[in-house]
Design an enzyme around this catalytic site. Structure first.
Site, short mmCIF file in Angstrom:
data_model
loop_
_atom_site.label_atom_id
_atom_site.label_comp_id
_atom_site.label_asym_id
_atom_site.label_seq_id
_atom_site.Cartn_x
_atom_site.Cartn_y
_atom_site.Cartn_z
N ASP A 13 0.84 -1.20 0.00
CA ASP A 13 0.00 0.00 0.00
C ASP A 13 0.88 1.25 0.00
OD1 ASP A 13 -2.11 -1.77 0.30
OD2 ASP A 13 -2.14 -1.57 2.49
N1 URA Z 1 -0.92 -6.06 3.97
C1 URA Z 1 -1.47 -4.83 3.98
O1 URA Z 1 -2.48 -4.61 4.60
N2 URA Z 1 -0.85 -3.86 3.29
C2 URA Z 1 0.29 -4.03 2.61
O2 URA Z 1 0.83 -3.08 2.01
C3 URA Z 1 0.85 -5.31 2.61
C4 URA Z 1 0.23 -6.31 3.30
#
Ligand code: URA
Length: 231
Positions: free
Chosen positions: A101
């Site tokens: 993310d």
């Molecule tokens: N899980 C998440 O919630 N976000 C990420 O970026 C990676 C794994």
């Protein structure tokens, strides 16, 4: 790989230009004119363009330390692409091996080898990813057992695969998962009534992040091979 992709990997042609030379009948595979760009070709095929033997460039395998507020996609309306940090030729040919993310930092691989990235992303191969997680609320001991048994994420048909939780301190944990559902770590903690406030990926398989934030390096041959051999 597809014939049009092979032509791109062995010349300076873009995909549309590769299709055009194929349609013009200038490409021979083992001595036979092939015009269908979707034809699958292999390393041991002899492929020529206007009589010149083509050899595919070697695939590239890279680790990047993703900073905050970058995205693992080529274009985004809000944040810059993480690929802007990779100052190499034809970086647009690379794809992300699993995404983080925008507000997650840490280890990201990019490559142009689709088979290799599949070994890392498919849950079938059980490739472990380790996240350091900072939490809003203190974490109870029994969460370790809950995550080992699997938790129900909203909107998913099945429980999460067994995940290993190591409590570093009451609000900081290391979580190892072998699948990569959308926002998986945040949703796992939401499922037990907690909230992720900081998320950082430290390790994928046996490869640990060891470059500075915003920097990148090529993976070593043994690091690359470690994913080719994933059970
Ligand atoms: N899980 C998440 O919630 N976000 C990420 O970026 C990676 C794994």
């Amino acid at each position: 790989m597809r014939l049009d992709k092979f032509i791109c990997k062995s010349t300076e042609l873009a995909r549309t230009e590769a299709t055009a030379v194929l349609h013009s009948g200038k490409v021979l595979v083992n001595g036979e004119v092939i015009k269908d760009e979707a034809t699958q070709v292999h390393e041991n095929n002899r492929i020529t363009l206007s009589g010149k033997l083509l050899t595919a460039r070697a695939s590239r395998y890279i680790m990047i330390h993703k900073p905050l507020d970058t995205v693992c996609s080529n274009v985004d309306d809000v944040y810059p692409s993480l690929l802007n940090h990779v100052d190499i030729d034809k970086s647009r040919d690379l794809h992300f091996v699993g995404r983080l993310d925008a507000d997650t930092t840490g280890l990201v691989f990019v490559t142009d080898d689709g088979r290799w990235s599949y070994n890392i992303t498919t849950p079938k191969k059980q490739c472990a990813k380790v996240y350091r997680v900072n939490l809003r609320d203190t974490v109870a001991e029994d969460v370790t057992i809950k995550f080992l048994h699997g938790v129900q994420l909203q909107g998913e048909a099945s429980l999460t695969l067994p995940a290993v939780l190591e409590i570093v301190n009451p609000r900081e944990v290391l979580l190892t998962i072998t699948e990569g559902k959308f926002h998986q770590v945040k949703r796992m903690f939401a499922a037990i009534g907690n909230r992720v406030e900081g998320l950082h990926r430290e390790k994928i398989g046996d490869v640990s992040l060891d470059v500075d934030i915003g920097s990148w390096r090529f993976l070593t041959e043994s690091e690359i091979q470690s994913f080719k051999n994933e059970a």
